[in-house]
Design a protein around this motif. Structure first.
Motif, mmCIF file in Angstrom:
data_model
loop_
_atom_site.group_PDB
_atom_site.id
_atom_site.type_symbol
_atom_site.label_atom_id
_atom_site.label_comp_id
_atom_site.label_asym_id
_atom_site.label_seq_id
_atom_site.Cartn_x
_atom_site.Cartn_y
_atom_site.Cartn_z
ATOM 1 N N SER B 280 0.843 -1.076 -0.048
ATOM 2 C CA SER B 280 -0.014 -0.068 -0.118
ATOM 3 C C SER B 280 0.821 0.913 0.043
ATOM 4 O O SER B 280 0.619 2.131 1.056
ATOM 5 C CB SER B 280 -0.945 0.013 1.276
ATOM 6 N N ARG B 281 1.713 1.437 -1.089
ATOM 7 C CA ARG B 281 2.402 2.583 -1.114
ATOM 8 C C ARG B 281 2.026 3.580 -2.209
ATOM 9 O O ARG B 281 1.687 2.904 -3.309
ATOM 10 C CB ARG B 281 4.027 2.104 -1.389
ATOM 11 N N PRO B 282 2.093 4.698 -2.141
ATOM 12 C CA PRO B 282 1.745 5.749 -3.112
ATOM 13 C C PRO B 282 2.279 5.603 -4.472
ATOM 14 O O PRO B 282 3.750 5.315 -4.152
ATOM 15 C CB PRO B 282 1.607 7.130 -2.577
ATOM 16 N N LEU B 283 1.833 5.625 -5.470
ATOM 17 C CA LEU B 283 2.639 5.426 -6.738
ATOM 18 C C LEU B 283 3.771 6.518 -6.879
ATOM 19 O O LEU B 283 4.882 5.963 -7.431
ATOM 20 C CB LEU B 283 1.656 5.805 -7.898
ATOM 21 N N GLY B 284 3.407 7.509 -6.256
ATOM 22 C CA GLY B 284 4.613 8.610 -6.326
ATOM 23 C C GLY B 284 5.813 7.985 -5.525
ATOM 24 O O GLY B 284 6.988 8.345 -5.991
ATOM 25 N N GLU B 285 5.770 7.572 -4.442
ATOM 26 C CA GLU B 285 6.834 6.985 -3.605
ATOM 27 C C GLU B 285 7.511 5.802 -4.258
ATOM 28 O O GLU B 285 8.851 5.467 -4.162
ATOM 29 C CB GLU B 285 6.452 6.605 -2.353
ATOM 30 N N VAL B 286 6.581 5.164 -5.077
ATOM 31 C CA VAL B 286 7.165 3.806 -5.707
ATOM 32 C C VAL B 286 8.233 4.112 -6.878
ATOM 33 O O VAL B 286 9.005 3.732 -7.117
ATOM 34 C CB VAL B 286 5.964 2.852 -6.385
ATOM 35 N N ALA B 287 7.485 5.373 -7.562
ATOM 36 C CA ALA B 287 8.529 5.840 -8.612
ATOM 37 C C ALA B 287 9.775 6.422 -8.198
ATOM 38 O O ALA B 287 10.962 5.971 -8.605
ATOM 39 C CB ALA B 287 7.926 6.970 -9.441
ATOM 40 N N GLU B 288 9.664 7.003 -7.000
ATOM 41 C CA GLU B 288 10.855 7.473 -6.367
ATOM 42 C C GLU B 288 11.895 6.281 -5.967
ATOM 43 O O GLU B 288 13.082 6.761 -6.033
ATOM 44 C CB GLU B 288 10.628 8.454 -5.018
ATOM 45 N N SER B 307 -0.878 9.597 -5.826
ATOM 46 C CA SER B 307 -1.381 9.097 -4.508
ATOM 47 C C SER B 307 -2.060 7.736 -4.393
ATOM 48 O O SER B 307 -2.449 7.320 -3.350
ATOM 49 C CB SER B 307 -2.247 10.432 -3.959
ATOM 50 N N GLU B 308 -2.172 7.309 -5.621
ATOM 51 C CA GLU B 308 -2.769 5.790 -5.572
ATOM 52 C C GLU B 308 -2.056 4.852 -5.234
ATOM 53 O O GLU B 308 -0.855 4.821 -5.499
ATOM 54 C CB GLU B 308 -3.114 5.598 -7.214
ATOM 55 N N GLU B 309 -2.768 4.069 -4.210
ATOM 56 C CA GLU B 309 -1.603 3.135 -3.441
ATOM 57 C C GLU B 309 -1.637 1.815 -4.206
ATOM 58 O O GLU B 309 -2.568 1.171 -4.800
ATOM 59 C CB GLU B 309 -2.140 3.104 -1.960
ATOM 60 N N ILE B 310 -0.401 1.199 -4.312
ATOM 61 C CA ILE B 310 -0.245 -0.016 -4.976
ATOM 62 C C ILE B 310 0.518 -1.122 -3.988
ATOM 63 O O ILE B 310 1.262 -0.591 -3.160
ATOM 64 C CB ILE B 310 0.529 -0.043 -6.281
ATOM 65 N N SER B 311 0.350 -2.123 -4.349
ATOM 66 C CA SER B 311 1.123 -3.062 -3.651
ATOM 67 C C SER B 311 2.007 -4.010 -4.652
ATOM 68 O O SER B 311 1.328 -4.209 -5.755
ATOM 69 C CB SER B 311 0.392 -4.283 -2.606
ATOM 70 N N GLY B 312 3.085 -4.545 -4.272
ATOM 71 C CA GLY B 312 3.789 -5.316 -5.356
ATOM 72 C C GLY B 312 5.089 -5.704 -4.788
ATOM 73 O O GLY B 312 5.739 -5.427 -4.098
ATOM 74 N N VAL B 313 5.692 -6.668 -5.778
ATOM 75 C CA VAL B 313 7.233 -6.853 -5.600
ATOM 76 C C VAL B 313 7.754 -6.773 -6.947
ATOM 77 O O VAL B 313 7.465 -7.243 -7.875
ATOM 78 C CB VAL B 313 7.340 -8.360 -5.244
ATOM 79 N N PHE B 314 8.812 -6.001 -6.874
ATOM 80 C CA PHE B 314 9.705 -5.817 -8.484
ATOM 81 C C PHE B 314 11.175 -6.083 -8.022
ATOM 82 O O PHE B 314 11.553 -5.898 -6.764
ATOM 83 C CB PHE B 314 9.688 -4.350 -8.671
ATOM 84 N N LYS B 315 11.687 -6.317 -9.183
ATOM 85 C CA LYS B 315 13.341 -6.013 -9.091
ATOM 86 C C LYS B 315 13.594 -4.506 -9.114
ATOM 87 O O LYS B 315 12.976 -3.892 -9.889
ATOM 88 C CB LYS B 315 14.088 -6.857 -10.226
#
Lengths: 97, 354
Positions: B280-288, B307-315
């Motif tokens: 549940s992290r905002p997309l903006g933070e994920v991009a950062e 501000s949309e929240e996503i969950s996931g696992v990435f390399k």
């Protein structure tokens, strides 16, 4: 989606339908089950957090193809998966574009 | 008087050894007291070295003192108190050498004044007598270091740490970036991590420190860590919250926020496996997060999308897949920024949807 991307996607689906993996994902909240699946399978997973709120997954244990495993994990959730590319799975509402 | 001369290394080491003798151990013997007194009066440089060592060690011991942020006058006062504490037993020692030692005190005190003068002028390093080991990672690089005490240090992208392993202290300075500390248990040698305005003390534990431009995030993976923040007077005495496993504290310009409990630890340590795990992290933070590791910079311009929240696992090194995910969101447009990166926008019609 361009022609090249469609080919890519078909190729990806073929891969994930053929390749089998050994999994041991316990029944647990769906978001955590998907992350555990990612760790064990090496597939990247991504979804909007609001989709899985409060849902549980029955888990999946045994030897499965990526697609079969995901179907099992998502059973009863009203969610489906699609391959963003050969190494990345997106989760969305069933029937969503 | 040369204003910025470097201390002779041997003298610095002797001073450090003397400090260890008087403060690092329970009891110094009368012989050690005598030798110390003799050494101190041998040259003003010895006194200077000792004062500097005292000051530095005092800085480390007292949570409310932090060099170089604490005013020099305060440091001198503190160092002086320490030096006097050491000198005093010399006078009071009931040994047969007492008479012989007594006259030595005066020169020590006289020379101290000189040393104090030097102190004002000299910008002393941290642990003057010991050159720190520096470990660095470049952009997108990670590195694991096994320290001599058995502790492990995992450095994330674009990070710098300085390490000094002393006899009675282990001192780490996280200059920039992020590090995961696996502290080897050694109750006699506290493991102190300095960064910004905080000091973290551990004995044997595992914790992550992430330094960003506007905030520092501390997350405890195992064990217990004490956190001290601020300069003298900034916090009431004794305000050193103990942090336990799954606790997280974010420190920004306003100071530490209240600890969060029950943090998902898989997300915290995933980077050591070159993974990014989001709950549940905002997309903006994920991009950062992706931007910390890759030159293929992702900028999300739409605040609604950010501000949309996503969950996931990435390399961590696969921003392309993340961009592909974004491209699949209805209404999202992605254009090249001309430097290999991506600018992500949302169509106005979608942006204003109810």
């Amino acid at each position: 989606m361009s022609g090249a991307e469609i080919e890519y996607s078909v190729h990806a689906e073929a891969m994930t339908e053929v390749m089998t993996i050994e999994l041991r994902v316990a029944a647990q909240p769906l978001d955590q089950a998907l992350q555990e699946f990612s760790r064990q399978s090496g597939m990247q997973v991504i979804f909007f957090s609001s989709l899985t709120g409060g849902m549980r997954s029955p888990g999946v244990t045994g030897t499965y193809t990526v697609c079969a495993a995901l179907e099992q994990l998502l059973a009863g959730s009203g969610l489906s998966f699609h391959l963003i590319n050969p190494r990345t799975v997106g989760i969305r509402k069933e029937g969503a574009p | 008087m040369t204003r910025d001369r470097k201390l002779n290394r041997a003298v610095g080491e002797q001073a450090a050894e003397a400090w260890e003798t008087f403060h690092g151990t329970e009891e110094a013997s009368p012989v050690e007291h005598r030798d110390f007194g003799a050494w101190m009066v041998r040259s003003p440089e010895n006194i200077e070295a000792y004062v500097r060592v005292s000051r530095t060690m005092r800085t480390l011991k007292a949570a409310h003192i932090r060099w170089p942020d604490t005013p020099v006058e305060t440091l001198i006062r503190e160092a002086k108190e320490y030096t006097e504490q050491v000198v005093k037993p010399l006078r009071d020692a009931g040994s047969a050498d007492e008479q012989e030692q007594r006259p030595r005190i005066a020169p020590v005190r006289f020379a101290f004044a000189m040393a104090a003068m030097i102190l004002i002028a000299v910008a002393a390093g941290w642990f003057v007598w010991m050159t720190p080991q520096t470990f660095e990672t470049g952009f997108g690089e990670q590195r694991f270091v096994r320290l001599n005490d058995g502790s492990g240090l995992t450095l994330n992208t674009a990070s710098t740490v300085e390490v000094k392993l002393g006899k009675s202290h282990r001192v780490i300075r996280l200059i920039r970036g992020e590090a995961l500390f696996d502290v080897a248990h050694d109750a006699a040698r506290p493991f102190d991590v300095y960064t910004g305005q905080i000091v973290l003390r551990a004995v044997g534990t595992r914790f992550d420190v992430d330094v960003r431009d506007d905030r520092t995030t501390v997350t405890i993976v195992e064990g217990v860590v004490s956190l001290t923040h601020g300069l003298e007077g900034a916090l009431p005495q004794g305000n050193t919250p103990l942090l336990h496993a799954s606790d997280r504290v974010v420190i920004d310009a306003a100071g530490p926020a209240a600890p969060q409990h029950g943090v998902r630890l898989d997300e915290v340590v995933a980077w050591t496996q070159q993974q990014l795990v989001f709950n549940s992290r905002p997309l903006g933070e994920v991009a950062e997060e992706f931007n910390r590791y890759n030159r293929e910079i992702i900028v999300i311009e739409s605040s609604e999308l950010r501000s949309e929240e996503i969950s996931g696992v990435f390399k961590a090194n696969d921003p392309a897949s993340f961009v592909a995910f974004l491209a699949n969101i209805p209404g999202v447009r992605i254009r090249d920024d001309g430097r290999g990166g991506h600018v992500v926008t949302l169509d106005a019609a979608v942006e204003s949807r109810p």
